[in-house]
Enzyme design. Structure first.
Site, PDB file in Angstrom:
ATOM      1  CG  ASP A  94     -51.343  22.967  -1.902  1.00 18.70           C
ATOM      2  OD1 ASP A  94     -51.210  23.529  -0.803  1.00 18.70           O
ATOM      3  OD2 ASP A  94     -52.157  23.348  -2.758  1.00 18.70           O
ATOM      4  CD  GLU A  95     -48.483  28.529  -1.474  1.00 16.26           C
ATOM      5  OE1 GLU A  95     -48.128  29.660  -1.827  1.00 16.26           O
ATOM      6  OE2 GLU A  95     -49.642  28.262  -1.098  1.00 16.26           O
TER       7      GLU A  95
END
Length: 346
Positions: A94-95
């Site tokens: 997610d990053e």
């Protein structure tokens, strides 16, 4: 992404929207993998034991993780990144860091690019993302957390030093709780305090990391965005609801971890040479046992055999086992081996 796993669950199940949600196991030894923002208001955080989270938020709703769904959403998001730049350094599902200095859209504004990416993510996934924009990775990371959720924050070149000065050292990316406590003991509480120390003094107290602390206290970070970073190892582990002692139980409990590690190898076309078995006993004593093969471990059967041999060497278990894990390291991409590895067929 904002509260990524929990947000995906709330998106896919309308009943969960507005509810405090924890992705993870609700069992006695479960751990919170992600918490919705509603749950965070009660102090629930990722990596928190489930029993503690339940105590903080009695009406917390636990949801089992669906990693295949999260991976698919992650692929959607990264496809959007790739429309703007090939320089994408994933940090997790997610990053990621993006270098948009020379971008595919030939846009002059990194802020405008961040706005477009966030809008596309929401349009295609119905999920929100926060972005940080700055002139180096350290400041971009700090900025990305500054206006979560669903925020965008920019730190311009002339603002970097002033932004860092009042921050608590515990808020610095790269300084964990233990290091922050040690800095506090030495009378260093803020970025301004950290900047007063010489590099030699910081290296004397913190080793090589001292040079990094010296630089970030001055808002300096020369690390490039590195696309397709080589992963050093892949592993999987499980914590058990009740301590295990019998060999058959231990073997059965290891199998899902072996499957997960080999699934990664197949999906990424990466193989390794070193197998490591991780064992945590009921009293939290942690031990590891490793074996390195001259050749790459080229089948799941071989990975399983080495893992179980490492396990068998520990028998009989001196005490109950609460966690077992297996990892594979000394990784190499199978594509790069073509032409330089001899294969023996028996």
């Amino acid at each position: 992404m904002d509260a990524f796993y929990a947000s995906v669950e709330q998106r896919d199940n309308p009943v969960l929207r507005g509810q405090p949600v924890a992705v993870g196991g609700s069992r006695q030894r479960g751990v919170v993998a992600a918490a919705s923002y509603e749950a965070r208001q009660f102090g629930v955080r990722s990596a928190m034991p489930s029993v503690v989270a339940q105590r903080k938020c009695p009406h917390l709703v636990f949801v089992k993780p669906r990693f295949e769904v999260y991976k698919e959403v992650s692929r959607q998001v990264r496809a959007i990144f790739a429309e703007y730049t090939p320089l994408i350094e994933p940090v997790s599902l997610d990053e990621a860091y993006l270098d948009v200095t020379h971008n595919l859209k030939q846009m002059a504004s990194a802020t405008r690019i961040a706005e477009q990416i966030r809008a596309k993510i929401f349009e295609q996934t119905q999920l929100t993302a926060s972005a940080g924009v700055s002139y180096n990775k350290f400041l971009a990371k700090l900025a990305s957390d500054y206006q979560k959720p669903n925020g965008l924050f920019v730190i311009k070149p002339h603002e970097g030093l002033g932004f860092v000065e009042p921050l608590k050292v515990g808020d610095f990316h790269g300084i964990g709780p233990v290091t922050a406590a040690r800095l506090n003991q030495l009378g260093i509480f803020t970025g301004a305090d950290l900047r007063q120390q010489s590099e030699q003094w910081l290296r004397q107290h913190f080793g090589k990391a001292g040079s990094y602390y010296y630089a970030i206290a001055r808002a300096i970070d020369h690390r490039p965005v590195v696309a397709d970073r080589v992963r050093k190892s892949v592993g999987s582990e499980n914590t058990f609801e009740q301590d295990l002692t019998e060999y058959e139980e231990l073997v059965a409990s290891l199998q899902p971890s072996i499957d997960e590690v080999w699934e990664y190898c197949q999906r990424t076309e990466v193989l390794g040479r070193t197998v490591t078995l991780k064992v945590k006993y009921a009293d939290f004593q942690l031990i590891t046992r490793s074996r390195t093969s001259f050749a790459l471990i080229s089948s799941q059967a071989l990975l399983e055999r080495i893992t179980l041999e490492l396990l068998a060497a520990l028998l009989p278990m001196p005490k109950g086992v609460r966690l077992l894990g297996v990892s594979l390291s000394n990784l190499d991409n199978t594509d790069e081996l073509v032409g330089r590895q001899l294969v023996l067929e028996l």
